[in-house]
Design a protein around this motif. Structure first.
Motif, mmCIF file in Angstrom:
data_model
loop_
_atom_site.group_PDB
_atom_site.id
_atom_site.type_symbol
_atom_site.label_atom_id
_atom_site.label_comp_id
_atom_site.label_asym_id
_atom_site.label_seq_id
_atom_site.Cartn_x
_atom_site.Cartn_y
_atom_site.Cartn_z
ATOM 1 N N ILE A 24 0.959 -1.131 -0.175
ATOM 2 C CA ILE A 24 0.305 -0.089 -0.377
ATOM 3 C C ILE A 24 1.338 1.322 0.420
ATOM 4 N N ILE A 25 2.333 1.113 0.550
ATOM 5 C CA ILE A 25 3.228 2.609 0.374
ATOM 6 C C ILE A 25 3.530 2.420 -0.411
ATOM 7 N N LYS A 26 3.704 1.552 -1.501
ATOM 8 C CA LYS A 26 4.113 1.736 -3.224
ATOM 9 C C LYS A 26 3.644 1.873 -4.140
ATOM 10 N N GLU A 27 1.988 1.356 -3.505
ATOM 11 C CA GLU A 27 0.931 1.001 -4.544
ATOM 12 C C GLU A 27 0.132 2.257 -5.274
ATOM 13 N N LYS A 28 0.145 2.785 -6.244
ATOM 14 C CA LYS A 28 0.058 4.175 -6.950
ATOM 15 C C LYS A 28 -1.320 3.647 -7.570
ATOM 16 N N VAL A 29 -2.015 2.806 -8.142
ATOM 17 C CA VAL A 29 -3.813 2.756 -8.485
ATOM 18 C C VAL A 29 -4.640 2.348 -8.240
ATOM 19 N N GLN A 30 -5.916 3.883 -7.546
ATOM 20 C CA GLN A 30 -7.235 3.326 -7.205
ATOM 21 C C GLN A 30 -7.889 2.530 -6.609
ATOM 22 N N PHE A 31 -7.702 1.810 -7.881
ATOM 23 C CA PHE A 31 -8.804 0.488 -7.853
ATOM 24 C C PHE A 31 -8.155 -0.516 -7.232
ATOM 25 N N THR A 32 -6.359 -0.689 -7.779
ATOM 26 C CA THR A 32 -6.121 -1.774 -5.965
ATOM 27 C C THR A 32 -5.618 -0.910 -4.961
ATOM 28 N N ARG A 33 -5.359 0.016 -4.573
ATOM 29 C CA ARG A 33 -5.209 0.397 -3.261
ATOM 30 C C ARG A 33 -7.090 0.251 -2.025
ATOM 31 N N ILE A 34 -7.779 0.197 -2.691
ATOM 32 C CA ILE A 34 -9.739 0.024 -2.552
ATOM 33 C C ILE A 34 -9.246 -0.928 -2.387
ATOM 34 N N ASN A 35 -8.629 -2.069 -3.372
ATOM 35 C CA ASN A 35 -8.966 -3.540 -2.864
ATOM 36 C C ASN A 35 -7.900 -4.006 -2.048
ATOM 37 N N THR A 36 -7.338 -3.463 -2.017
ATOM 38 C CA THR A 36 -5.893 -3.314 -0.591
ATOM 39 C C THR A 36 -6.846 -3.061 0.571
ATOM 40 N N THR A 38 -9.581 -2.846 1.372
ATOM 41 C CA THR A 38 -11.042 -3.742 1.675
ATOM 42 C C THR A 38 -9.683 -5.495 1.702
ATOM 43 N N ALA A 39 -9.398 -6.018 1.768
ATOM 44 C CA ALA A 39 -8.524 -7.342 2.157
ATOM 45 C C ALA A 39 -7.914 -7.068 3.222
ATOM 46 N N LYS A 50 -11.543 3.760 7.265
ATOM 47 C CA LYS A 50 -11.131 5.059 6.948
ATOM 48 C C LYS A 50 -10.409 5.712 5.856
ATOM 49 N N ASN A 51 -9.478 4.464 5.726
ATOM 50 C CA ASN A 51 -8.628 4.638 5.082
ATOM 51 C C ASN A 51 -9.445 4.207 3.084
ATOM 52 N N LEU A 52 -10.654 2.979 3.377
ATOM 53 C CA LEU A 52 -11.596 2.507 2.368
ATOM 54 C C LEU A 52 -12.968 3.315 2.351
ATOM 55 N N LEU A 53 -12.873 4.643 2.970
ATOM 56 C CA LEU A 53 -13.731 5.279 2.338
ATOM 57 C C LEU A 53 -13.342 6.555 1.950
ATOM 58 N N GLU A 69 -18.901 -1.714 -3.618
ATOM 59 C CA GLU A 69 -18.883 -2.920 -3.632
ATOM 60 C C GLU A 69 -18.463 -3.067 -2.037
ATOM 61 N N SER A 70 -16.839 -2.689 -1.991
ATOM 62 C CA SER A 70 -15.974 -3.349 -1.035
ATOM 63 C C SER A 70 -17.026 -2.713 0.268
ATOM 64 N N LEU A 71 -17.813 -2.082 0.686
ATOM 65 C CA LEU A 71 -18.769 -1.375 1.629
ATOM 66 C C LEU A 71 -19.842 -2.161 2.076
ATOM 67 N N HIS A 72 -19.988 -2.807 0.954
ATOM 68 C CA HIS A 72 -21.280 -4.331 0.366
ATOM 69 C C HIS A 72 -20.942 -5.675 0.853
ATOM 70 N N GLU A 73 -19.451 -5.610 0.992
ATOM 71 C CA GLU A 73 -18.604 -6.450 0.609
ATOM 72 C C GLU A 73 -18.365 -7.286 2.188
ATOM 73 N N ILE A 74 -18.027 -5.810 3.097
ATOM 74 C CA ILE A 74 -17.456 -5.795 4.250
ATOM 75 C C ILE A 74 -18.577 -5.698 5.980
ATOM 76 N N PHE A 75 -19.937 -5.046 5.163
ATOM 77 C CA PHE A 75 -20.220 -5.182 6.588
ATOM 78 C C PHE A 75 -21.231 -6.176 7.079
ATOM 79 N N ASP A 76 -20.936 -5.747 8.375
ATOM 80 C CA ASP A 76 -21.850 -6.405 9.284
ATOM 81 C C ASP A 76 -22.110 -5.624 9.976
ATOM 82 N N ASP A 77 -23.109 -6.225 11.721
ATOM 83 C CA ASP A 77 -23.977 -5.600 12.860
ATOM 84 C C ASP A 77 -22.118 -4.436 13.377
#
Length: 327
Positions: A24-36, A38-39, A50-53, A69-77
């Motif tokens: 995440i320190i080196k990654e510049k592509v936003q799409f990849t950062r979003i997935n990172t 999330t993971a 907070k980074n994802l938001l 889509e990532s928020l949908h994937e991770i949301f819970d109580d």
């Protein structure tokens, strides 16, 4: 299968976390950062929510859609309120129609999930019912199906009418859920509707769920004899094993004991989903008079069963027999 799931299976989560935090320190592509982000969140690093938001600030609507889509994937109580608040706030400034649509879809889904839990205990009040009715018409196929699932707890005639409409939906999943929830139907109209679907729907899955509910509705409105004759005729033409399983089960439940053997024979189905359905049906019909033949059959089948999910269902039925009848 996702990278984090693989890491979990082989017990390499910490190694993956270290790798992703370095990336995440080196990654510049936003799409990849979003997935990172999330993971990492799914691996237990909650601070990355907070980074994802923050990626809602991306200029590319495709990236903002990925955040949703990532928020949908991770949301819970534990994070539900924070995610709902973030979605509603972002919706105020979002300009892309596809992103707004997906935000609305997810908020409706969360509402329905909460309503299902609430309705199991308290039923459905007028305000929630009005919103559910609207979703049942305008919502996505997933949410129309969820609306049908919630309506199993509705005692209102209007709720039964909505299910009758959803039973004719274009989407297979919605029709399945509607037919399943019509098990609590109390009208001749619902009975005739389920008979028609049980005979003519293009999906064997839908026909199966319709037949399952027919058994309950027939008892409620005293149509057992009519249903027995109908199901015997259906057996002459029904080729889909899933639907045949429910025909055997309902006929047995209506007092035609010879069909227990037919139901047990379906444990030989090549599809494990069908074998699991057989076991689930056995859990519904087991009683003092048939417990021994069911127990013996399940113990023998367990020796050759290869699917863990089916074995788990078998164990539950065997425990049920031991708990309820062997005390």
């Amino acid at each position: 299968m996702s990278l984090e799931n693989i890491a979990n299976i082989i017990n390499r989560e910490n190694e993956l976390i270290e790798f992703l935090e370095e990336r995440i320190i080196k990654e510049k592509v936003q799409f990849t950062r979003i997935n990172t982000y999330t993971a990492l969140y799914k691996l237990g690093r909650e601070k990355y929510l907070k980074n994802l938001l923050s990626m809602f600030n991306s200029k590319k609507y495709e990236n903002r859609h990925s955040v949703v889509e990532s928020l949908h994937e991770i949301f819970d109580d534990s994070n539900k309120n924070e995610i709902i608040t973030a979605l509603l706030e972002h919706k105020k400034v979002e300009t892309a129609g596809s992103v707004i649509y997906r935000i609305n879809d997810i908020i409706e889904e969360i509402f329905l999930i909460d309503l299902k839990e609430k309705s199991d205990e308290k039923g459905i009040d007028e305000k929630d019912f009005c919103r559910l009715k609207e979703i049942s018409v305008e919502g996505s196929c997933n949410n129309r199906g969820l609306a049908a699932r919630v309506l199993v707890n509705s005692n209102l005639k209007e709720g039964e009418k909505i299910l009758q409409r959803l039973a004719h939906d274009n989407d297979l999943f919605v029709r399945m859920e509607a037919c399943d929830s019509l098990c609590n139907g109390k009208s001749l109209k619902t009975y005739k509707l389920l008979k028609n679907i049980g005979e003519k729907d293009t999906s064997g899955l839908v026909r199966g769920y319709a037949i399952a509910s027919l058994g309950d509705v027939a008892i409620e409105i005293n149509q057992q004899h009519d249903l027995i004759e109908f199901l015997k005729c259906r057996l002459l033409n029904e080729k889909v094993e899933f639907a045949r399983i429910y025909i055997f089960s309902v006929l047995y439940s209506l007092g035609i004991e010879e069909y227990l053997a037919n139901l047990l024979s379906m444990l030989n189905s090549k599809r494990y989903q069908n074998r699991q359905t057989v076991v689930e049906n056995l859990s519904e019909i087991v009683n003092d008079s048939n417990k021994e033949v069911i127990r013996t059959t399940l113990i023998e089948h367990k020796k050759i069963e290869t699917k863990c999910s089916v074995i788990s269902e078998i164990n539950e039925v065997l425990e049920q027999i031991e708990r309820d009848w062997d005390e």
